[in-house]
Design a protein around this motif. Structure first.
Motif, PDB file in Angstrom:
ATOM      1  N   SER A  59       0.774  -1.348  -0.085  1.00 37.68           N
ATOM      2  CA  SER A  59      -0.034  -0.086  -0.032  1.00 37.68           C
ATOM      3  C   SER A  59       0.617   1.252   0.142  1.00 37.68           C
ATOM      4  N   SER A  60       1.965   1.215  -0.876  1.00 36.91           N
ATOM      5  CA  SER A  60       2.976   2.457  -0.853  1.00 36.91           C
ATOM      6  C   SER A  60       2.611   3.573  -1.490  1.00 36.91           C
ATOM      7  N   PHE A  61       1.264   3.344  -2.272  1.00 35.68           N
ATOM      8  CA  PHE A  61       0.699   4.419  -2.859  1.00 35.68           C
ATOM      9  C   PHE A  61      -0.962   4.456  -2.910  1.00 35.68           C
ATOM     10  N   ASP A  62      -1.502   5.508  -3.072  1.00 37.05           N
ATOM     11  CA  ASP A  62      -2.903   5.561  -2.795  1.00 37.05           C
ATOM     12  C   ASP A  62      -3.555   5.907  -4.188  1.00 37.05           C
ATOM     13  N   VAL A  63      -3.038   6.490  -5.238  1.00 36.66           N
ATOM     14  CA  VAL A  63      -3.716   6.913  -6.418  1.00 36.66           C
ATOM     15  C   VAL A  63      -2.657   7.042  -7.548  1.00 36.66           C
TER      16      VAL A  63
ATOM     17  N   ALA B   3      -7.791  -2.283  -8.356  1.00 31.90           N
ATOM     18  CA  ALA B   3      -8.164  -1.058  -8.453  1.00 31.90           C
ATOM     19  C   ALA B   3      -9.555  -1.022  -7.772  1.00 31.90           C
ATOM     20  N   ALA B   4      -9.765   0.068  -6.848  1.00 33.84           N
ATOM     21  CA  ALA B   4     -10.947   0.196  -6.203  1.00 33.84           C
ATOM     22  C   ALA B   4     -12.024   0.960  -6.945  1.00 33.84           C
TER      23      ALA B   4
ATOM     24  N   ASP C   1     -18.389  -3.897 -16.326  1.00 37.64           N
ATOM     25  CA  ASP C   1     -19.567  -4.539 -15.655  1.00 37.64           C
ATOM     26  C   ASP C   1     -20.405  -3.504 -14.959  1.00 37.64           C
ATOM     27  N   GLY C   2     -20.466  -2.085 -15.638  1.00 41.05           N
ATOM     28  CA  GLY C   2     -21.338  -1.177 -15.094  1.00 41.05           C
ATOM     29  C   GLY C   2     -20.854  -0.285 -13.742  1.00 41.05           C
ATOM     30  N   THR C   3     -19.457  -0.684 -13.663  1.00 41.85           N
ATOM     31  CA  THR C   3     -18.717   0.280 -12.274  1.00 41.85           C
ATOM     32  C   THR C   3     -17.605   0.866 -12.921  1.00 41.85           C
ATOM     33  N   MET C   4     -17.313   2.019 -12.394  1.00 39.28           N
ATOM     34  CA  MET C   4     -16.238   2.871 -12.711  1.00 39.28           C
ATOM     35  C   MET C   4     -15.044   2.157 -11.635  1.00 39.28           C
ATOM     36  N   TYR C   5     -13.805   2.057 -12.432  1.00 39.55           N
ATOM     37  CA  TYR C   5     -12.632   1.863 -11.779  1.00 39.55           C
ATOM     38  C   TYR C   5     -11.542   2.777 -11.966  1.00 39.55           C
TER      39      TYR C   5
ATOM     40  N   ASN D 236      -5.693   2.855  -5.653  1.00 36.59           N
ATOM     41  CA  ASN D 236      -5.037   1.475  -5.143  1.00 36.59           C
ATOM     42  C   ASN D 236      -6.031   0.686  -4.155  1.00 36.59           C
ATOM     43  N   ALA D 237      -6.439  -0.481  -4.478  1.00 38.54           N
ATOM     44  CA  ALA D 237      -7.485  -1.168  -3.595  1.00 38.54           C
ATOM     45  C   ALA D 237      -7.011  -1.247  -2.125  1.00 38.54           C
ATOM     46  N   ASN D 238      -5.486  -1.164  -2.050  1.00 44.76           N
ATOM     47  CA  ASN D 238      -4.972  -1.235  -0.726  1.00 44.76           C
ATOM     48  C   ASN D 238      -4.456   0.167  -0.055  1.00 44.76           C
ATOM     49  N   ALA D 239      -5.040   1.121  -0.700  1.00 40.79           N
ATOM     50  CA  ALA D 239      -4.608   2.610  -0.246  1.00 40.79           C
ATOM     51  C   ALA D 239      -4.878   2.790   1.088  1.00 40.79           C
ATOM     52  N   ASN D 240      -3.760   3.549   1.671  1.00 42.68           N
ATOM     53  CA  ASN D 240      -3.961   4.049   3.074  1.00 42.68           C
ATOM     54  C   ASN D 240      -5.031   5.032   3.212  1.00 42.68           C
TER      55      ASN D 240
END
Length: 428
Positions: free
Chosen positions: A93-97, A114-115, A138-142, A320-324
């Motif tokens: 989780s060393s980066f957020d975006v 990706a979240a 599938d209808g969701t923005m990532y 990042n799905a693991n974003a802090n």
């Protein structure tokens, strides 16, 4: 879900995070790291460094409470993706975006890397539909679209005029003949035509440019097919530009997009294929080609005047799905879609904005490249949408590069590529 990396193409994905993946990064800002309250870490490719130097302070000023630590990867997309994949595999989780190429959303979403991105301010309602579609799985923005792209032909207006030409070439062989003639007439040692030939994503795009310009397609009965008649002819043309027509330098198989831009900007090149970002950089004070170049649609093969052979590109922001700091990352993504940020990218950095409002006479007067590229965007085709696209592209550019350096014939290179694609992509 496609979270496995096949044996043949595993390459360097499992490098340790403490080793080469972190060596890709260069710290570019202060904020104190994503573990501190009120800060987030933003990763972007080197091509975006000038934009980020404007946009990060602009965001920090309007956000009041959020600071941004910026980190930069190399300019090419392949190295940036490699860094991300190393991070994802390690669960870091060393980066957020970060910036995400238009071809990655399906892969990043499918692997849970990706979240989901929300749009509470309705920015996407005012965007071009294609960039929004590119981040929707599938209808969701990532992802949040930040700029679109279309590659084009850059040419030296002064060199063409001096040689008696009043317009750029419209076909492949017109370009060859014009480049040969201008080189012969000039007392300079000129490059005729430079393009991205290194073993990375840019070469896949170049091959597609020529393939599409010949009326070819890589979709056949639901499969990806590269060794078609048009596919082989496209690669043969690339090889001939170097070794038969002598208009492309032999160094091109080791080149990258921004190396091409730097070479063109030095003033000794007639034609170049590149993206919109190059306009602003090459018109800066001190540039040897300032006010001496223009941009035109990509040439097409004879007999195919209506081919859509510019490649649709573009970049998005993903969380990042693991974003802090996922909430701060969401705020940053929303800001990058705002009119303030979009205007800065379009007017100061020659990006093609994703907001429709910026394609109007008001902004064309301030940034003529917007009108030029608006026409070129209408002549684009998209790379195949598949979660295995990165595998497909690596197979293509590796084999195409082997043909450019004459280790393989174009036919053998694409037959070898097809065998791997059938095994690792079509039957995956």
């Amino acid at each position: 879900m496609t979270d496995k990396v096949s044996g043949k193409r595993r390459r360097t994905f499992m490098k340790t995070v403490a080793g080469s993946s972190l060596a890709l990064l260069a710290g570019c800002g202060g904020g104190g790291g994503s573990s501190d309250d009120g800060s987030l870490t933003y990763v972007y490719p080197g091509y975006f460094s000038e934009d980020a130097s404007d946009l990060v302070p602009m965001f920090e000023k309007q956000s009041d409470s959020i600071s941004v630590e910026s980190q930069q990867t190399p300019s090419d997309a392949s190295s940036t993706r490699e860094y991300y994949v190393n991070q994802f595999i390690s669960g870091a989780s060393s980066f957020d975006v970060g910036n995400m190429d238009v071809i990655w959303p399906a892969e990043f979403a499918g692997n849970g890397w990706a979240a989901e991105v929300s749009d509470p301010e309705g920015h996407t309602d005012n965007m071009l539909p294609t960039p929004v579609d590119s981040v929707t799985v599938d209808g969701t923005m990532y992802g949040m679209p930040i700029h679109t792209d279309a590659n084009a032909l850059y040419y030296r207006t002064d060199l063409l005029e001096d040689a008696g030409y009043d317009s750029p070439p419209e076909t492949y062989m017109e370009l060859v003949n014009m480049a040969q003639d201008i080189k012969q007439q000039s007392d300079q040692d000129l490059n005729g035509y430079i393009w991205q030939g290194g073993s990375n994503e840019g070469l896949t795009i170049m091959w597609l440019n020529w393939l599409w310009g010949m009326g070819g397609s890589i979709r056949q009965d639901g499969n990806l097919v590269v060794n078609s008649e048009e596919g082989i002819a496209a690669l043969q043309h690339a090889v001939d530009l170097i070794h038969e027509y002598n208009v492309t330098p032999e160094s091109i198989p080791a080149s990258s997009t921004d190396q091409n831009r730097q070479t063109f900007q030095q003033g000794n090149t007639i034609f170049m294929r590149n993206w919109p970002y190059a306009v602003a950089l090459m018109n800066e004070d001190g540039s040897a080609v300032k006010d001496k170049f223009e941009v035109a649609p990509m040439p097409k093969a004879e007999g195919h005047p209506d081919a859509n052979n510019s490649c649709l590109g573009g970049w998005n922001l993903f969380i990042n799905a693991n974003a802090n700091k996922p909430e701060a990352a969401q705020q940053f993504a929303n800001y990058m879609a705002s009119m303030e940020a979009q205007k800065n990218m379009a007017l100061e950095h020659s990006r093609l904005p994703v907001r429709k409002e910026l394609y109007s006479d008001e902004y064309y007067e301030q940034a003529p490249h917007l009108e030029t590229f608006a026409n070129i965007v209408d002549q684009t085709s998209a790379r195949p949408a598949t979660p295995n696209y990165s595998t497909f592209s690596e197979i293509v550019y590796t084999n195409c590069n082997a043909a450019l350096v004459q280790d393989k014939s174009p036919e053998q290179a694409l037959n070898d590529a097809q065998e791997e694609i059938d095994s690792e992509v079509n039957n995956a």
